[in-house]
Design an enzyme around this catalytic site. Structure first.
Site, PDB file in Angstrom:
ATOM      1  N   ASP A  39       0.837  -1.204   0.000  1.00  0.00           N
ATOM      2  CA  ASP A  39       0.000   0.000   0.000  1.00  0.00           C
ATOM      3  C   ASP A  39       0.868   1.249   0.000  1.00  0.00           C
ATOM      4  OD1 ASP A  39      -2.596   1.491   0.478  1.00  0.00           O
ATOM      5  OD2 ASP A  39      -1.414   2.175   2.180  1.00  0.00           O
ATOM      6  N   TYR A  44       2.682  10.001  -0.700  1.00  0.00           N
ATOM      7  CA  TYR A  44       3.809   9.521   0.114  1.00  0.00           C
ATOM      8  C   TYR A  44       5.163   9.804  -0.552  1.00  0.00           C
ATOM      9  CZ  TYR A  44       0.240   6.743   2.606  1.00  0.00           C
ATOM     10  OH  TYR A  44      -0.870   6.324   3.300  1.00  0.00           O
ATOM     11  N   HIS A 102      -7.831   9.070  -1.618  1.00  0.00           N
ATOM     12  CA  HIS A 102      -7.130   9.093  -0.320  1.00  0.00           C
ATOM     13  C   HIS A 102      -8.001   9.644   0.811  1.00  0.00           C
ATOM     14  CE1 HIS A 102      -2.723   9.297   1.233  1.00  0.00           C
ATOM     15  NE2 HIS A 102      -3.527   9.108   2.243  1.00  0.00           N
TER      16      HIS A 102
END
Ligand code: NDP
Length: 288
Positions: A39, A44, A102
């Site tokens: 994931d 990120y 998200h």
């Protein structure tokens, strides 16, 4: 098994806050340990390194389930189609196994719906195998499902013994959506500081010692036995292995009840209603 017939491993590996320079090594270690679900997220900043680790592993593409997320700055129909292109290119993949939104963007929910419509298009074109959401509360799910043609396969939300969001879990289950736990071992109770850490909880510690296991392993088992997917993160090889070594013991109903009883109702992550472009928007770089 997801609601569209696609198989997703229940236990996966997360890379939030894993710096790009150690991501390849962490994911490589995870794949070597046996994790087959990774994931990541556009936000990120380490999709490239995840892709690199996949190629280094030498594993056939169809043996690893890759999940990533579209950040709110890329919400909108054409913007989200483009967000897929950016993520796919960074990952070095033609097809993404699971692409999720998200966060909901409650103040601009129309953009959230347009983003989801783009996921439906990507799914119809076979560019993603499954689509889903993250941090969606009951009302966000209801509003989405009024217009969506595909039910999300997954809702990834904060779930650990100190914050279990039972209401959202029930709303997911009623719709055939898999709840996927982020911060599944309560990492956020640790790295955010302040209150007490799940790792030091005496009740979890007692159950762990009764089984000759660790607190992290007990929490992961709790998720798996209750039908959730869990994606613990670590950058340390020994913990990566520890968090996967959870298939040789079973928690009793009484132990599961004890873990359920630890819920404090205190959220570690951002309040979903307070997620706005003004507060959280930031540009996701092109893949180039
Ligand atoms: P976790 O519950 O996975 O905990 C991770 C933290 O615990 C890290 O600080 C890690 O440190 C430490 N840790 C890991 N294993 C152990 C262990 N066995 N014993 C003691 N400490 C341990 O928290 P995360 O918040 O990272 O959540 C996991 C994943 O969920 C993320 O990586 C990301 O993929 C996803 N996520 C999604 C969010 C969303 O909004 N959708 C938000 C947050 C996370 P170390 O690395 O040093 O071992």
């Amino acid at each position: 098994m997801l609601n569209n017939g696609i198989e997703m491993p229940a236990l996966g590996f997360g890379v939030f806050q894993t710096p790009p320079e150690v991501t390849t090594e962490a994911v490589r270690a995870a794949l070597e340990t046996g994790y087959r679900l990774i994931d990541t997220a556009a936000a990120y900043g380490n999709e490239r390194e995840v892709g690199h680790a996949l190629r280094l592993s030498g594993l056939p593409r169809d043996e690893v389930f890759v999940e990533t997320k579209v950040w709110i700055s890329d919400f909108g129909y054409s913007e989200t189609l483009h967000a897929f292109e950016k993520s796919a290119k960074k990952l070095g993949l033609e097809r993404i196994d699971l692409l999720i939104l998200h966060q909901a963007l409650p103040s601009r929910f129309e953009l959230t719906l347009e983003a989801y419509r783009a996921l439906e298009t990507l799914h119809a074109e076979g560019r993603v195998r499954a689509i889903g959401v993250s941090n969606f509360m009951e009302d966000h799910l209801s509003a989405l499902l009024e217009v969506a043609s595909l039910i999300p396969a997954v809702n990834q939300i904060e779930v650990h013994p100190y914050f279990s969001q039972v209401g959202v879990q029930k709303a997911d289950a009623a719709r055939g959506i898999v709840t996927q736990a982020w911060s599944p071992i309560g990492g956020i109770t640790s790295y955010r500081g302040g209150g007490s850490r799940t790792f030091d909880d005496p009740a979890i510690g007692q159950i762990a010692s009764d089984h000759g296991k660790t607190a992290a392993q007990v929490m992961i088992r709790w998720h798996l036995q209750q039908g959730r997917s869990a994606i613990p993160k670590s950058v340390r090889a020994e913990r990566i292995a520890e968090n996967f070594d959870v298939f040789d013991f079973e928690l009793s109903t009484a132990e599961l009840d004890i873990l359920d009883g630890l819920d404090t109702g205190v959220r570690g992550g951002p309040e979903p209603e307070e997620v706005t472009l003004e507060a959280f928007g930031r540009e996701i770089a092109e893949a180039v």
